[in-house]
Design a protein around this motif. Structure first.
Motif, PDB file in Angstrom:
ATOM      1  N   MET A  97       0.844  -1.200   0.000  1.00 42.37           N
ATOM      2  CA  MET A  97       0.000   0.000   0.000  1.00 42.37           C
ATOM      3  C   MET A  97       0.880   1.251   0.000  1.00 42.37           C
ATOM      4  SD  MET A  97      -2.968   0.966   2.762  1.00 42.37           S
ATOM      5  CE  MET A  97      -3.984  -0.432   2.292  1.00 42.37           C
ATOM      6  N   LYS A  98       0.643   2.140  -0.954  1.00 43.34           N
ATOM      7  CA  LYS A  98       1.451   3.350  -1.040  1.00 43.34           C
ATOM      8  C   LYS A  98       0.800   4.486  -0.253  1.00 43.34           C
ATOM      9  CE  LYS A  98       3.570   2.334  -5.497  1.00 43.34           C
ATOM     10  NZ  LYS A  98       3.811   2.810  -6.870  1.00 43.34           N
ATOM     11  N   PHE A  99       1.640   5.290   0.364  1.00 42.66           N
ATOM     12  CA  PHE A  99       1.157   6.373   1.191  1.00 42.66           C
ATOM     13  C   PHE A  99       1.548   7.723   0.602  1.00 42.66           C
ATOM     14  CE2 PHE A  99       1.534   2.733   3.936  1.00 42.66           C
ATOM     15  CZ  PHE A  99       0.329   2.746   4.601  1.00 42.66           C
ATOM     16  N   VAL A 100       0.777   8.737   0.992  1.00 38.96           N
ATOM     17  CA  VAL A 100       1.111  10.102   0.632  1.00 38.96           C
ATOM     18  C   VAL A 100       2.503  10.401   1.163  1.00 38.96           C
ATOM     19  CG1 VAL A 100       0.457  12.505   0.994  1.00 38.96           C
ATOM     20  CG2 VAL A 100      -1.303  10.789   0.660  1.00 38.96           C
ATOM     21  N   LYS A 101       3.333  11.032   0.345  1.00 38.76           N
ATOM     22  CA  LYS A 101       4.727  11.206   0.718  1.00 38.76           C
ATOM     23  C   LYS A 101       4.978  12.377   1.651  1.00 38.76           C
ATOM     24  CE  LYS A 101       6.485   7.738  -1.463  1.00 38.76           C
ATOM     25  NZ  LYS A 101       7.070   6.629  -0.714  1.00 38.76           N
ATOM     26  N   THR A 102       4.055  13.295   1.763  1.00 39.64           N
ATOM     27  CA  THR A 102       4.246  14.407   2.678  1.00 39.64           C
ATOM     28  C   THR A 102       3.014  14.577   3.541  1.00 39.64           C
ATOM     29  OG1 THR A 102       3.472  15.962   1.016  1.00 39.64           O
ATOM     30  CG2 THR A 102       5.835  15.655   1.165  1.00 39.64           C
ATOM     31  N   SER A 103       3.160  15.399   4.556  1.00 39.31           N
ATOM     32  CA  SER A 103       2.127  15.530   5.562  1.00 39.31           C
ATOM     33  C   SER A 103       0.791  16.001   5.000  1.00 39.31           C
ATOM     34  CB  SER A 103       2.611  16.502   6.634  1.00 39.31           C
ATOM     35  OG  SER A 103       1.659  16.655   7.645  1.00 39.31           O
ATOM     36  N   PHE A 104       0.793  17.131   4.314  1.00 36.49           N
ATOM     37  CA  PHE A 104      -0.451  17.735   3.853  1.00 36.49           C
ATOM     38  C   PHE A 104      -0.528  17.891   2.338  1.00 36.49           C
ATOM     39  CE2 PHE A 104       0.310  19.561   8.149  1.00 36.49           C
ATOM     40  CZ  PHE A 104      -0.794  19.040   8.790  1.00 36.49           C
ATOM     41  N   ALA A 112       0.921  22.122  13.974  1.00 34.26           N
ATOM     42  CA  ALA A 112       1.960  22.722  13.137  1.00 34.26           C
ATOM     43  C   ALA A 112       1.624  22.519  11.661  1.00 34.26           C
ATOM     44  CB  ALA A 112       3.313  22.094  13.451  1.00 34.26           C
ATOM     45  N   ALA A 113       2.149  23.397  10.830  1.00 33.22           N
ATOM     46  CA  ALA A 113       1.968  23.284   9.382  1.00 33.22           C
ATOM     47  C   ALA A 113       3.282  22.844   8.748  1.00 33.22           C
ATOM     48  CB  ALA A 113       1.523  24.619   8.793  1.00 33.22           C
ATOM     49  N   ILE A 114       3.251  21.707   8.080  1.00 32.50           N
ATOM     50  CA  ILE A 114       4.423  21.186   7.382  1.00 32.50           C
ATOM     51  C   ILE A 114       4.210  21.353   5.887  1.00 32.50           C
ATOM     52  CG2 ILE A 114       5.794  19.129   6.868  1.00 32.50           C
ATOM     53  CD1 ILE A 114       5.081  18.050   9.624  1.00 32.50           C
ATOM     54  N   LEU A 115       5.156  22.028   5.230  1.00 31.32           N
ATOM     55  CA  LEU A 115       5.107  22.134   3.773  1.00 31.32           C
ATOM     56  C   LEU A 115       6.524  21.988   3.237  1.00 31.32           C
ATOM     57  CD1 LEU A 115       4.481  25.893   2.894  1.00 31.32           C
ATOM     58  CD2 LEU A 115       4.217  25.070   5.211  1.00 31.32           C
ATOM     59  N   GLY A 116       6.705  20.940   2.443  1.00 26.36           N
ATOM     60  CA  GLY A 116       8.040  20.654   1.941  1.00 26.36           C
ATOM     61  C   GLY A 116       8.994  20.358   3.085  1.00 26.36           C
ATOM     62  N   ASP A 117      10.119  21.065   3.088  1.00 27.01           N
ATOM     63  CA  ASP A 117      11.104  20.875   4.157  1.00 27.01           C
ATOM     64  C   ASP A 117      10.987  21.945   5.232  1.00 27.01           C
ATOM     65  OD1 ASP A 117      11.978  23.067   2.737  1.00 27.01           O
ATOM     66  OD2 ASP A 117      14.035  22.367   2.477  1.00 27.01           O
ATOM     67  N   LYS A 118       9.837  22.609   5.302  1.00 27.85           N
ATOM     68  CA  LYS A 118       9.621  23.683   6.271  1.00 27.85           C
ATOM     69  C   LYS A 118       8.485  23.321   7.233  1.00 27.85           C
ATOM     70  CE  LYS A 118       9.013  26.305   2.640  1.00 27.85           C
ATOM     71  NZ  LYS A 118       9.690  25.545   1.582  1.00 27.85           N
ATOM     72  N   ILE A 119       8.596  23.772   8.457  1.00 27.56           N
ATOM     73  CA  ILE A 119       7.538  23.592   9.444  1.00 27.56           C
ATOM     74  C   ILE A 119       7.303  24.917  10.157  1.00 27.56           C
ATOM     75  CG2 ILE A 119       9.200  22.657  11.131  1.00 27.56           C
ATOM     76  CD1 ILE A 119       6.786  21.021  12.270  1.00 27.56           C
ATOM     77  N   ASN A 176      15.258  15.317  10.823  1.00 29.91           N
ATOM     78  CA  ASN A 176      15.061  15.392   9.375  1.00 29.91           C
ATOM     79  C   ASN A 176      15.420  16.758   8.791  1.00 29.91           C
ATOM     80  OD1 ASN A 176      13.560  12.739   8.428  1.00 29.91           O
ATOM     81  ND2 ASN A 176      12.772  13.270  10.456  1.00 29.91           N
ATOM     82  N   ASN A 177      16.101  17.570   9.595  1.00 31.57           N
ATOM     83  CA  ASN A 177      16.643  18.856   9.133  1.00 31.57           C
ATOM     84  C   ASN A 177      15.596  19.770   8.499  1.00 31.57           C
ATOM     85  OD1 ASN A 177      19.407  18.235   9.865  1.00 31.57           O
ATOM     86  ND2 ASN A 177      19.416  16.827   8.114  1.00 31.57           N
ATOM     87  N   PHE A 178      14.422  19.833   9.123  1.00 30.89           N
ATOM     88  CA  PHE A 178      13.400  20.761   8.666  1.00 30.89           C
ATOM     89  C   PHE A 178      13.826  22.197   8.979  1.00 30.89           C
ATOM     90  CE2 PHE A 178      10.725  17.090   8.412  1.00 30.89           C
ATOM     91  CZ  PHE A 178       9.704  17.424   7.534  1.00 30.89           C
ATOM     92  N   LYS A 179      13.407  23.104   8.127  1.00 29.29           N
ATOM     93  CA  LYS A 179      13.611  24.530   8.383  1.00 29.29           C
ATOM     94  C   LYS A 179      12.481  25.004   9.295  1.00 29.29           C
ATOM     95  CE  LYS A 179      14.171  28.968   6.023  1.00 29.29           C
ATOM     96  NZ  LYS A 179      14.205  29.645   4.688  1.00 29.29           N
ATOM     97  N   LYS A 180      12.817  25.443  10.497  1.00 34.03           N
ATOM     98  CA  LYS A 180      11.814  25.876  11.466  1.00 34.03           C
ATOM     99  C   LYS A 180      11.493  27.358  11.265  1.00 34.03           C
ATOM    100  CE  LYS A 180      12.673  24.718  15.741  1.00 34.03           C
ATOM    101  NZ  LYS A 180      13.514  24.563  16.963  1.00 34.03           N
ATOM    102  N   ILE A 181      10.208  27.641  11.144  1.00 37.00           N
ATOM    103  CA  ILE A 181       9.746  29.023  11.058  1.00 37.00           C
ATOM    104  C   ILE A 181       8.875  29.286  12.283  1.00 37.00           C
ATOM    105  CG2 ILE A 181       8.462  30.734   9.700  1.00 37.00           C
ATOM    106  CD1 ILE A 181       9.152  29.098   7.206  1.00 37.00           C
ATOM    107  N   GLU A 233       4.195  23.552  -1.695  1.00 35.65           N
ATOM    108  CA  GLU A 233       5.333  23.492  -0.782  1.00 35.65           C
ATOM    109  C   GLU A 233       5.917  24.855  -0.454  1.00 35.65           C
ATOM    110  OE1 GLU A 233       8.247  20.707  -2.113  1.00 35.65           O
ATOM    111  OE2 GLU A 233       6.988  18.965  -1.667  1.00 35.65           O
ATOM    112  N   ASN A 234       5.503  25.883  -1.159  1.00 32.96           N
ATOM    113  CA  ASN A 234       6.048  27.215  -0.884  1.00 32.96           C
ATOM    114  C   ASN A 234       4.976  28.306  -0.935  1.00 32.96           C
ATOM    115  OD1 ASN A 234       8.707  28.331  -0.205  1.00 32.96           O
ATOM    116  ND2 ASN A 234       8.365  29.655  -1.971  1.00 32.96           N
ATOM    117  N   SER A 235       3.692  27.918  -0.796  1.00 34.31           N
ATOM    118  CA  SER A 235       2.604  28.892  -0.916  1.00 34.31           C
ATOM    119  C   SER A 235       1.515  28.596   0.105  1.00 34.31           C
ATOM    120  CB  SER A 235       1.997  28.859  -2.324  1.00 34.31           C
ATOM    121  OG  SER A 235       2.996  28.967  -3.313  1.00 34.31           O
TER     122      SER A 235
END
Length: 248
Positions: free
Chosen positions: A1-8, A107-114, A132-137, A153-155
C-alpha cells in the motif's frame, strides 16, 4: 500500500482522508463522488467543544506512514490506523482545555519547512523536525495549521498577520486575507486552514463554498497562479473542521 509522501501535500489523488466527525452529509457525499472515503475523528474530551473533534488538534501526519498522536487519543487512532499500515506514534504532550496546552501538534508542514510556535511544540515532533533537518519558522500563533491553508510546498493563505509577516521573510508566497467569514460552531469564527485541504497535487478542497468569502477573487487568483484547482465540498457556509488530512 502506497502512502502520501508528505504531511499535507499529496502527490497523487487520495482515496482516504481523516476528517472531523461533524462533517456534513453534503460534504461527505461530495467526497464519496470523488472516490474519497473518510475516517472520522473521535472527540477529545480534554479540550473545548468547538475544536474537540478537529484532527489537526490531536495529531499530525509527519511523512509517509508516520502519524504522531497526542496520548489522550492514541488508543483510538492506533486501533483504526495501524491496520491500514500506519506507524502511529504516541506523543508526549497531552491535550488540555486551554491554550497553549492544545496546540502542541497544530503545526503546518510544507516541503522541508515547518511553521509553529516552537515554545509549545510536542517533544517528539521537535525531535522529528531536528532529525530530518526541517527549516523551522517560528511564529507567535500556536494554532498554526488552523490558520494556514497550504497551497503547495512554498505557498500558503492565512488571515494571521503575524504568520504573514514571518513567512515572507523565508521566501514563502503568502496571501493575507480578512479575518472571519468562516463558521466554527459556537465560536465567533474559524480559520482558512481549518476549512481546507489538498486532495491531490492539483486540487484544493474547501469545507463549504469559498465563493462566499469576501476575498474570493484574490483567493481564486492566487490558487490558480499556483496551477491548482478549487473544489467546494458543499454549498454551505465555510466551516472550520480542523483541516482535511490526506491519508492514502
Amino acid at each position: 500500500m502506497k502512502f502520501v509522501k508528505t504531511s499535507f501535500i499529496p502527490q497523487k489523488k487520495i482515496n482516504l482522508a481523516l476528517v472531523d466527525n461533524r462533517i456534513t452529509s453534503e460534504m461527505t457525499n461530495t467526497l464519496k463522488k470523488l472516490n474519497i472515503d473518510t475516517i472520522k475523528t473521535s472527540k477529545c474530551e480534554n479540550t473545548y467543544d468547538a475544536i474537540s473533534y478537529h484532527p489537526d488538534i490531536t495529531l499530525i501526519k509527519l511523512n509517509d506512514n508516520n502519524i504522531l498522536v497526542c496520548p489522550n487519543m492514541y488508543e483510538y487512532y492506533n486501533k483504526i490506523l495501524s491496520p491500514l499500515g500506519f506507524n502511529v506514534i504516541k506523543g508526549n504532550s497531552p491535550i488540555e482545555k486551554k491554550y497553549p496546552n492544545n496546540v502542541q501538534y497544530n503545526a503546518a508542514i510544507l516541503g522541508d519547512k515547518i511553521i509553529h510556535n516552537f515554545n509549545f511544540t510536542d517533544e517528539k515532533l521537535l525531535n522529528y523536525v531536528h532529525e530530518n533537518n526541517f527549516k523551522k519558522i517560528h511564529v507567535n500563533q500556536g494554532y498554526c495549521k488552523c490558520s494556514i491553508c497550504i497551497v503547495d510546498e512554498n505557498s500558503i493563505i492565512t488571515s494571521d498577520e503575524g504568520i504573514y509577516k514571518e513567512v515572507i521573510k523565508h521566501g514563502i508566497d503568502c496571501l493575507l486575507i480578512e479575518k472571519g467569514h468562516i463558521d466554527l460552531f459556537e465560536l465567533n469564527y474559524g480559520f482558512i486552514g481549518g476549512c481546507s485541504g489538498l486532495i491531490d497535487n492539483n486540487t484544493l478542497a474547501f469545507f463549504g463554498d469559498i465563493s462566499n468569502h469576501p476575498n474570493y477573487k484574490e483567493i481564486e487568483n492566487f490558487i490558480k497562479s499556483k496551477n491548482k484547482n478549487i473544489i467546494c465540498l458543499s454549498k454551505e457556509n465555510l466551516l472550520d473542521l480542523g483541516s482535511l488530512i490526506p491519508l492514502i
